[in-house]
Write an enzyme that holds these catalytic residues in place. Sequence first.
Site, PDB file in Angstrom:
ATOM      1  N   HIS B 172       0.989  -1.509  -0.110  1.00 45.14           N
ATOM      2  CA  HIS B 172       0.119  -0.246   0.015  1.00 45.14           C
ATOM      3  C   HIS B 172       1.404   1.386  -0.141  1.00 45.14           C
ATOM      4  O   HIS B 172       2.261   1.317   0.554  1.00 45.14           O
ATOM      5  CB  HIS B 172      -0.891  -0.082   1.481  1.00 45.14           C
ATOM      6  CG  HIS B 172      -1.867   0.888   0.962  1.00 45.14           C
ATOM      7  ND1 HIS B 172      -1.732   1.567   1.859  1.00 45.14           N
ATOM      8  CD2 HIS B 172      -2.825   1.315   0.708  1.00 45.14           C
ATOM      9  CE1 HIS B 172      -2.436   2.977   1.424  1.00 45.14           C
ATOM     10  NE2 HIS B 172      -3.478   2.077   1.031  1.00 45.14           N
ATOM     11  N   SER B 404      -8.858 -13.571  -2.073  1.00 44.58           N
ATOM     12  CA  SER B 404      -8.912 -12.469  -1.431  1.00 44.58           C
ATOM     13  C   SER B 404      -9.875 -11.664  -1.462  1.00 44.58           C
ATOM     14  O   SER B 404     -10.775 -10.866  -1.455  1.00 44.58           O
ATOM     15  CB  SER B 404      -7.616 -11.833  -1.766  1.00 44.58           C
ATOM     16  OG  SER B 404      -7.544 -11.830  -3.289  1.00 44.58           O
TER      17      SER B 404
END
Lengths: 483, 483
Positions: B172, B404
């Site tokens: 991120h 995910s």
Amino acid sequence: MDHVPSLVVDNGSVNEEVKINKEKEKRLIVLGRNIHTMCLEVTEPDVDDEVTGDREAYMAGVLARYKRALTERTKHHLGYPYNLDFDYGALSQLQHFSINNLGDPFIESNYGVHSRQFEVGVLDWFARLWELEKNEYWGYITNCGTEGNLHGILIGREVFPEGILYASRESHYSVFKAARMYRMECVKIDTLWSGEIDCDDFKAKLLQNQDKPAIINVNIGKFLHHCFSLSIPFSLPLTLFILTLTTIAGTTVKGAVDDLDLVIKKLEEAGFSQDRFYIHCDGALFGLMMPFVKRAPKVTFKKPIGSVSVSGHKFVGCPMPCGVQITRLNYVNALSRDVEYLASRDATIMGSRNGHAPIFLWYTLNRKGYRGFQKEVQKCLRNAHYFKDRLVEAGIGAMLNELSSTVVFERPHDEEFVRRWQLACKGNIAHVVVMPNITIEKLNEFLNELLEKRATWFQDGKDQPYCISSDVGEKNCLCALHK
Amino acid sequence: MDHVPSLVVDNGSVNEEVKINKEKEKRLIVLGRNIHTMCLEVTEPDVDDEVTGDREAYMAGVLARYKRALTERTKHHLGYPYNLDFDYGALSQLQHFSINNLGDPFIESNYGVHSRQFEVGVLDWFARLWELEKNEYWGYITNCGTEGNLHGILIGREVFPEGILYASRESHYSVFKAARMYRMECVKIDTLWSGEIDCDDFKAKLLQNQDKPAIINVNIGKFLHHCFSLSIPFSLPLTLFILTLTTIAGTTVKGAVDDLDLVIKKLEEAGFSQDRFYIHCDGALFGLMMPFVKRAPKVTFKKPIGSVSVSGHKFVGCPMPCGVQITRLNYVNALSRDVEYLASRDATIMGSRNGHAPIFLWYTLNRKGYRGFQKEVQKCLRNAHYFKDRLVEAGIGAMLNELSSTVVFERPHDEEFVRRWQLACKGNIAHVVVMPNITIEKLNEFLNELLEKRATWFQDGKDQPYCISSDVGEKNCLCALHK
């Protein structure tokens, strides 16, 4: 959990850790309860919970008790500058949306459930207040005053990577936290007893560090004694009206404000040209309370300042912490970077940002307008004066940093009482912040209780009022020595 | 505002700034509208507004239109991992309180209108999940995933002031922001095409920097292909049950997860003993979605990790951004400092903290329990598989990082379409995150619209599907070359 020092635990035992050091700077007192003793545990539902409804009933019970406690705590609430007098019924229809102003407020990200149009409206209002053109400012609505300070100081550091951070000792602790996080050299400046930055000390320290640029945290505005000169020319058009506004903020405990003009003057005297300093103005508590005075020195981007931050949940009143940060657009371009994931710049400290707060602020600003805020400020100042006078009449040392509506007085000798009224304390002083929801009735209730308690603390001379002259000046201290 | 690159402005004109660089790393695309064109201005009320009610009517109109837009945008919402399926009616009674968990959750400050008892309940739940004893953990509820990463990496730096930060390129963006803020040396690690960290590259870079401690950001868990092995032994007591749990998170765009065990193994191989590294686990998107698999490698504090953070508003569903950060208590004592103003430690990044978020989390965790989350995870995985299969059937290159529930596929060629469905994109790929509120019906609606649009984009061969093999591997790419 012996790492967590706690003063009072739920069973009433006292577990005090008080380290008193001769140096006032090092005096540490850690209060508070270890909350594990009152934790509401999360438990796995039973298989038949959906059938029996037991769980729903249990949770409804917890929430009802909590609401009762909140109501009680909200009633006894004097020490923190939060305006708890608001009515946002009209906004409850939006509560169940997941509103997120991811990233930059001025660039729409692909995530469409946002409130940027409200956010920018609020930012425009503040930029206008501080006289920065729409195409020259950048800003965002932060999670709290700390985020504004972290952001402002980070911009300063990015503009001057070798700069030294200067801040008065009375500055909010987040300023010193920023220095540590950002690995900046930090110089603490002394304060006058009012809490205002000592500009002579500031200049002396600048002269010692002339080789490095200066990044200065200023608690904005000026400490003024003529506090009722609030005649605002409402007949003037808004643009003219704004030109007469000033913003004055307070340091955290005493509510004092630094003299921005004098700070700039000292920078000049010490030989710092405008391309060698950056000023961040921390208007945490009173940034929104004090603009309503004429002839006071103004906070404006026409002066060489880099950023201003204020808290949104304080004077405005908002059910969640939030703040407003305004800076110059050209600085932010240095700070930001492109992040394709968001299809946006990355100039904020946080990524996901609460989209409800801007709507609350927009709603209040629109409803009250400058006029509404002015009325509330007047009421607060009147009530603060009343309160301070009553304290002094009763023989309790007290000081009013007039324009901040913060009354500083002798710390009550009973920590349970301090907690009951949620007073913020430092050393021997406590403070009450008179916000719009603090009525004369509430102040009277507090005073009566304080006087009653005080009679028992000082009964038979077993305890003495603290000397608070070093905090409030000798003339405001009413200890045995100074009264 | 020419500093703000914008792709489409409200009048429909296109104002594109696309810098394409041969190096994929440097490819920048900045999208988005300049929001000043759609700002809701704050205006001063007229003197007679209170009488006429015009202002109230105007504001009610703005809010009604906004609510309609939110409803529409919430319906077309595929690209961001926010579960928008929640019902918090029972909590609306608390909306009007100014709830603020100032400072440390484990030490009550004097400000009494807080929700620490809920917060600690939620933190205990997560600490139990990750196997850290109540008296050995510290944590808090953050404003968002970014704050968790900023906090975890700051702890790492305070533990190892000279440490180097290692993070995979797919981490991120807040991880790289932290490095810049904290003035840390940062080494980027390559990724496999799945998005998982390339541990061979990691080891090679460790060996080049053996003289300095390592601070590693790990996107937690492992990329697993056998995704339906979700048989949870509900008959087991909870403590045993938790021992079979695993947490797996995803990187932001591809939803891939790093192999924590392999990362630790590489550290050992490179000669880093446990007193010379700190691992922060970023579970941003899927930290709460993936624990429900047996035999997967676990995220647990029984392994040498320092901190774990997850987002609260993503899989859990919460109307405001929030996150959970858990670390070891002994680390936090190094980080924190005493701040008398708050009567509390200062170990959090933010000062004032939203007290509503913990109540939302507490409410959901209590209502759903592990069993409820497991059901939702199963549904999401089923739907994600369905969606990926349908894309491939239609000849669109796609990949599912199975656990995910993030489906990565060829970026649509029309930015308006991308915005309408709020897809997060990077380079040639887009992703859809199948959350509990993304039903088969909604996926079908999206697919039908995509196929319809696609027919026009590729009509008469005027445009070609992108090659996405470098992102998803050759076998998943269906471009002209690879199909």
